[in-house]
Design a protein around this motif. Sequence first.
Motif, PDB file in Angstrom:
ATOM      1  N   ASP A 197       0.851  -1.186   0.000  1.00 16.60           N
ATOM      2  CA  ASP A 197       0.000   0.000   0.000  1.00 16.60           C
ATOM      3  C   ASP A 197       0.898   1.252   0.000  1.00 16.60           C
ATOM      4  OD1 ASP A 197      -2.942   1.062   1.097  1.00 16.60           O
ATOM      5  OD2 ASP A 197      -1.218   2.277   1.709  1.00 16.60           O
ATOM      6  N   PRO A 198       0.771   2.129  -1.015  1.00 19.57           N
ATOM      7  CA  PRO A 198       1.690   3.267  -1.128  1.00 19.57           C
ATOM      8  C   PRO A 198       1.695   4.185   0.099  1.00 19.57           C
ATOM      9  CG  PRO A 198       0.329   3.076  -3.106  1.00 19.57           C
ATOM     10  CD  PRO A 198      -0.193   2.071  -2.130  1.00 19.57           C
ATOM     11  N   ASP A 199       0.531   4.433   0.695  1.00 19.13           N
ATOM     12  CA  ASP A 199       0.492   5.324   1.863  1.00 19.13           C
ATOM     13  C   ASP A 199       1.169   4.673   3.070  1.00 19.13           C
ATOM     14  OD1 ASP A 199      -0.848   7.216   0.409  1.00 19.13           O
ATOM     15  OD2 ASP A 199      -2.826   6.418   0.942  1.00 19.13           O
ATOM     16  N   ARG A 200       0.859   3.395   3.230  1.00 21.95           N
ATOM     17  CA  ARG A 200       1.457   2.655   4.329  1.00 21.95           C
ATOM     18  C   ARG A 200       2.977   2.560   4.126  1.00 21.95           C
ATOM     19  NH1 ARG A 200      -1.597  -2.951   5.790  1.00 21.95           N
ATOM     20  NH2 ARG A 200      -3.312  -1.711   6.600  1.00 21.95           N
ATOM     21  N   PHE A 201       3.354   2.364   2.869  1.00 22.17           N
ATOM     22  CA  PHE A 201       4.780   2.271   2.546  1.00 22.17           C
ATOM     23  C   PHE A 201       5.504   3.551   2.959  1.00 22.17           C
ATOM     24  CE2 PHE A 201       8.513   2.572  -0.190  1.00 22.17           C
ATOM     25  CZ  PHE A 201       9.067   1.335  -0.005  1.00 22.17           C
ATOM     26  N   ARG A 202       4.886   4.663   2.648  1.00 22.41           N
ATOM     27  CA  ARG A 202       5.485   5.947   3.000  1.00 22.41           C
ATOM     28  C   ARG A 202       5.530   6.109   4.524  1.00 22.41           C
ATOM     29  NH1 ARG A 202       7.216  10.759   0.961  1.00 22.41           N
ATOM     30  NH2 ARG A 202       7.246   9.800  -1.055  1.00 22.41           N
ATOM     31  N   ALA A 203       4.480   5.651   5.194  1.00 21.72           N
ATOM     32  CA  ALA A 203       4.463   5.771   6.659  1.00 21.72           C
ATOM     33  C   ALA A 203       5.558   4.908   7.286  1.00 21.72           C
ATOM     34  CB  ALA A 203       3.086   5.375   7.188  1.00 21.72           C
ATOM     35  N   ILE A 204       5.768   3.713   6.757  1.00 22.37           N
ATOM     36  CA  ILE A 204       6.789   2.828   7.334  1.00 22.37           C
ATOM     37  C   ILE A 204       8.196   3.336   7.027  1.00 22.37           C
ATOM     38  CG2 ILE A 204       7.820   0.508   7.217  1.00 22.37           C
ATOM     39  CD1 ILE A 204       5.002  -0.604   6.679  1.00 22.37           C
ATOM     40  N   THR A 205       8.414   3.728   5.780  1.00 21.76           N
ATOM     41  CA  THR A 205       9.784   4.106   5.364  1.00 21.76           C
ATOM     42  C   THR A 205      10.074   5.587   5.624  1.00 21.76           C
ATOM     43  OG1 THR A 205       9.047   4.635   3.122  1.00 21.76           O
ATOM     44  CG2 THR A 205       9.796   2.384   3.501  1.00 21.76           C
ATOM     45  N   ARG A 206       9.063   6.319   6.028  1.00 24.44           N
ATOM     46  CA  ARG A 206       9.076   7.775   6.241  1.00 24.44           C
ATOM     47  C   ARG A 206       9.310   8.539   4.925  1.00 24.44           C
ATOM     48  NH1 ARG A 206      12.298   6.788  11.298  1.00 24.44           N
ATOM     49  NH2 ARG A 206      10.927   7.077  13.076  1.00 24.44           N
ATOM     50  N   TRP A 207      10.216   8.044   4.052  1.00 26.95           N
ATOM     51  CA  TRP A 207      10.570   8.806   2.858  1.00 26.95           C
ATOM     52  C   TRP A 207      10.355   8.056   1.547  1.00 26.95           C
ATOM     53  CZ3 TRP A 207      16.181  10.797   4.210  1.00 26.95           C
ATOM     54  CH2 TRP A 207      16.112  11.584   5.366  1.00 26.95           C
ATOM     55  N   GLY A 208      10.059   6.769   1.617  1.00 31.06           N
ATOM     56  CA  GLY A 208      10.158   5.936   0.408  1.00 31.06           C
ATOM     57  C   GLY A 208       8.966   6.022  -0.533  1.00 31.06           C
ATOM     58  N   GLU A 209       9.225   5.673  -1.791  1.00 28.57           N
ATOM     59  CA  GLU A 209       8.143   5.593  -2.772  1.00 28.57           C
ATOM     60  C   GLU A 209       7.988   4.163  -3.244  1.00 28.57           C
ATOM     61  OE1 GLU A 209       8.153   8.350  -6.058  1.00 28.57           O
ATOM     62  OE2 GLU A 209       8.966   9.858  -4.683  1.00 28.57           O
ATOM     63  N   LEU A 210       6.798   3.628  -3.030  1.00 28.27           N
ATOM     64  CA  LEU A 210       6.541   2.235  -3.377  1.00 28.27           C
ATOM     65  C   LEU A 210       6.796   1.971  -4.862  1.00 28.27           C
ATOM     66  CD1 LEU A 210       5.470  -0.583  -2.584  1.00 28.27           C
ATOM     67  CD2 LEU A 210       3.181   0.256  -3.085  1.00 28.27           C
ATOM     68  N   ASP A 211       6.358   2.884  -5.720  1.00 28.41           N
ATOM     69  CA  ASP A 211       6.489   2.666  -7.164  1.00 28.41           C
ATOM     70  C   ASP A 211       7.927   2.413  -7.589  1.00 28.41           C
ATOM     71  OD1 ASP A 211       3.894   2.850  -7.632  1.00 28.41           O
ATOM     72  OD2 ASP A 211       3.898   4.865  -8.525  1.00 28.41           O
ATOM     73  N   LYS A 212       8.824   3.143  -6.964  1.00 26.52           N
ATOM     74  CA  LYS A 212      10.238   3.014  -7.313  1.00 26.52           C
ATOM     75  C   LYS A 212      10.737   1.605  -6.951  1.00 26.52           C
ATOM     76  CE  LYS A 212      13.705   5.391  -8.877  1.00 26.52           C
ATOM     77  NZ  LYS A 212      13.651   5.861 -10.248  1.00 26.52           N
ATOM     78  N   VAL A 213      10.278   1.107  -5.818  1.00 25.15           N
ATOM     79  CA  VAL A 213      10.701  -0.221  -5.381  1.00 25.15           C
ATOM     80  C   VAL A 213      10.104  -1.291  -6.298  1.00 25.15           C
ATOM     81  CG1 VAL A 213      10.543  -1.886  -3.477  1.00 25.15           C
ATOM     82  CG2 VAL A 213      11.044   0.520  -3.006  1.00 25.15           C
ATOM     83  N   LEU A 214       8.850  -1.118  -6.660  1.00 27.30           N
ATOM     84  CA  LEU A 214       8.222  -2.101  -7.563  1.00 27.30           C
ATOM     85  C   LEU A 214       8.924  -2.086  -8.924  1.00 27.30           C
ATOM     86  CD1 LEU A 214       4.427  -1.628  -6.695  1.00 27.30           C
ATOM     87  CD2 LEU A 214       6.049  -3.320  -5.782  1.00 27.30           C
ATOM     88  N   GLU A 215       9.305  -0.893  -9.337  1.00 31.64           N
ATOM     89  CA  GLU A 215      10.055  -0.768 -10.595  1.00 31.64           C
ATOM     90  C   GLU A 215      11.412  -1.486 -10.471  1.00 31.64           C
ATOM     91  OE1 GLU A 215      12.086   2.924 -12.820  1.00 31.64           O
ATOM     92  OE2 GLU A 215      10.326   3.473 -11.658  1.00 31.64           O
ATOM     93  N   GLY A 216      12.023  -1.334  -9.314  1.00 29.39           N
ATOM     94  CA  GLY A 216      13.315  -1.987  -9.054  1.00 29.39           C
ATOM     95  C   GLY A 216      13.192  -3.505  -9.086  1.00 29.39           C
ATOM     96  N   ILE A 217      12.125  -4.019  -8.499  1.00 27.97           N
ATOM     97  CA  ILE A 217      11.909  -5.468  -8.484  1.00 27.97           C
ATOM     98  C   ILE A 217      11.725  -5.965  -9.924  1.00 27.97           C
ATOM     99  CG2 ILE A 217      10.266  -7.272  -7.785  1.00 27.97           C
ATOM    100  CD1 ILE A 217       9.872  -5.601  -5.167  1.00 27.97           C
ATOM    101  N   ALA A 218      10.946  -5.228 -10.693  1.00 28.65           N
ATOM    102  CA  ALA A 218      10.719  -5.614 -12.091  1.00 28.65           C
ATOM    103  C   ALA A 218      12.037  -5.578 -12.875  1.00 28.65           C
ATOM    104  CB  ALA A 218       9.690  -4.684 -12.728  1.00 28.65           C
ATOM    105  N   ALA A 219      12.853  -4.562 -12.603  1.00 25.46           N
ATOM    106  CA  ALA A 219      14.143  -4.454 -13.307  1.00 25.46           C
ATOM    107  C   ALA A 219      15.052  -5.628 -12.937  1.00 25.46           C
ATOM    108  CB  ALA A 219      14.817  -3.132 -12.942  1.00 25.46           C
ATOM    109  N   ALA A 220      15.025  -6.002 -11.659  1.00 24.89           N
ATOM    110  CA  ALA A 220      15.859  -7.127 -11.221  1.00 24.89           C
ATOM    111  C   ALA A 220      15.420  -8.413 -11.919  1.00 24.89           C
ATOM    112  CB  ALA A 220      15.757  -7.279  -9.701  1.00 24.89           C
ATOM    113  N   GLN A 221      14.121  -8.632 -11.964  1.00 28.86           N
ATOM    114  CA  GLN A 221      13.625  -9.854 -12.614  1.00 28.86           C
ATOM    115  C   GLN A 221      13.945  -9.831 -14.107  1.00 28.86           C
ATOM    116  OE1 GLN A 221       9.482 -10.095 -11.147  1.00 28.86           O
ATOM    117  NE2 GLN A 221      10.180 -11.863  -9.970  1.00 28.86           N
ATOM    118  N   ALA A 222      13.803  -8.658 -14.725  1.00 26.11           N
ATOM    119  CA  ALA A 222      14.096  -8.554 -16.162  1.00 26.11           C
ATOM    120  C   ALA A 222      15.578  -8.824 -16.438  1.00 26.11           C
ATOM    121  CB  ALA A 222      13.711  -7.164 -16.673  1.00 26.11           C
TER     122      ALA A 222
END
Length: 342
Positions: free
Chosen positions: A138-163
Motif C-alpha cells: 500500500d503506497p500510503d502505508r509504505f510511506r508511513a513505514i519508510t518515512r521517505w520511500g516511494e513504493l512505485d520506485k521499489v516495484l520498478e526496481g523489483i521488475a528491473a531485477a527480474q528482467a
Amino acid sequence: MDIESATTLQPTELVDPFGRAISYLRVSVTDRCDFRCVYCMSENMHFLPKQELLTLEELDRLCTVFVHNGVRKLRLTGGEPLVRRGIMTLIGALSRHLIAGSLDELTLTTNGSQLPKFARELADHGVRRVNVSLDTLDPDRFRAITRWGELDKVLEGIAAAQAAGLRVKINAVALKGVNEDEISELVEWSHGAGMDLTIIEVMPLGDIGEDRLGQYLPLSMVRARLAERYTLDDIDYRTGGPARYVRVKETGGRLGFITPLTHNFCESCNRVRVTCTGTLYMCLGQNDAADLRTPLRASASNEPLHAAIVEAISRKPKGHDFIIDRRHRRPALARHMSVTGG
Ligand code: SAM
C-alpha cells in the motif's frame, strides 16, 4: 603487499568454540540509507563521517581475507548498499572470487530503490539473486513505514531485477497493527510473481524513538493465522540464512520465517557481520566485537587482519537472547540494524 597477498597466507578454517564453521559474511558497506524505516532508524539519524568508513579497497581486502579462510557466501547490506558511492566497483572486484570458484554466492539485501539503475550491472557481475525488503503493497502505508520511500520506485526496481534475470526474495518485517492484515496479500503477490517471501520478527535493535512492544508481532501468531487460510507444509529448503521455510500449497510458493524471538536460531549460526567501519560482530544480538579496521590500516600485509579475524572467531558466543515484553521495552542493544547490517 596487494589485496591478493591474502592468498599467500596459509588459510585457517574459521571454526568457533561450538564447532560452527563460519562460511557466511554479511558486510554493511554504508550506514546511510535513502529510507528511514520506523523500526530500523530514528527520523534524525547521525551518520558517520567519511573517514570512519572503510574505503572500497579496504572492504575488498577484508572480504578477500574472509573468502581465503573459507567464507563461501558474501552478502552486502547496510544502510542501503546501493547508495554507497562506487559500490559497483566493489561488486565488480569481488566477482573475481566467483569466477575463481572460491565464493559460491555474492548477493545483496536492498530496499530496491536503486535497482532500476543497477540491476543489469549486478547481473553482469555474477549476482544471481537479491533480497528486497518490502513490508507493504500500500503506497500510503509504505510511506508511513519508510518515512521517505516511494513504493512505485521499489516495484520498478523489483521488475528491473527480474528482467535482468536476478531471482528476488522479498523480506517483510511483521509489524503489529501496521501490516499484519496484509501478510496473505504479500504471500499471494510474491508467489504470483515467482518470488519467495520471508517474514521477519521485529528485533530490539537500536533506539528508534518508539516502544518496541508496540511493533512486536510474534510470528507464531502470523503463522497460525496463515494456517487458517493456507496449507503450510514444512520443507527442508535452506538458503544459508536463519529462515525456516514452508511450501504454501495453494500458491506453490515458498514462505520463510525468521523468528529470533519466538524461536532462537543460534545453534546453526554460520554467520558473522562486519560494519562499514570494520567492526566485526560475531553475533547480531551481542555487544562483543573485534576491531578489524586497525589491523587493516596498520599494515599493507593482510597478516594482522588475518590474525585478528581468527582470534575474534574463537570468541563467537553461543547465541543471543533478545526479549521484548513489558519489562524489556528498551532496545536489547543500542546499535541500529543499519549499523550492523540486516
Ligand atoms: N537497506 C537494505 C534493506 O532495506 O534491505 C539493507 C539493510 S536493512 C537494515 C536489512 C533488513 O533489516 C531489512 O529487511 C529490514 O527490514 C530489516 N530490519 C531493520 N531493522 C530491523 C529490526 N529492528 N528488526 C527486524 N528486522 C529489521
